[in-house]
Design a protein around this motif. Sequence first.
Motif: not given
Length: 185
Positions: A60-81
């Motif tokens: 979270l401290p390194r997260y930067r909004d690059e125009g994609r929804p935050f949920e996409a960021f979360v599901f990217g992590i979830a997919g790897h886990k």
Amino acid sequence: MGSLAARAVAGDVGARDALLGLVREMVHRYCRARLGRLPGSEHTADDVAQEVCIAVLSALPRYRDEGRPFEAFVFGIAGHKVADAQRAAIRAAVPTDELPDEADSGIGPEEAALRSSDASMVRGLLDRLPLQLRELLLLRVAVGLSAEETGRALGMSAGAVRVAQHRALARLRALALTTSGEVRT
């Protein structure tokens, strides 16, 4: 969820806690859908969801909004886990302490084979869909996300999600008919 994420990144502890609550609920459903066929899947889904929350919290401290929804960021992590958990489950041995004293009253081998065959056929049909349609169906049907939530996770509008879901289901129906040997009308 995006504004909550922005406040959490800025250091708002209340926003961070609320965000993690939303993330936990959303990711837990996703993990249950993706890990459902593994032995001990309920516990595995709980563990993976917890790992995702920890990863999101640490990133979270390194997260930067690059125009994609935050949920996409979360599901990217979830997919790897989830992929990590699936690989670990394949490698893990399941030891048995002792033989049971009673006969197993669960489903018999024939019913288990039929269920496995049906599940295998569905997985095979899903595997023939493009990745985005497969993920969309998992999020909508298995996880139970709304069209709006799914759209945020995949970077689509709710209307586009509904149209893509309709097309994906129609394609699955057509694949099922051709696979089963029936003539399509």
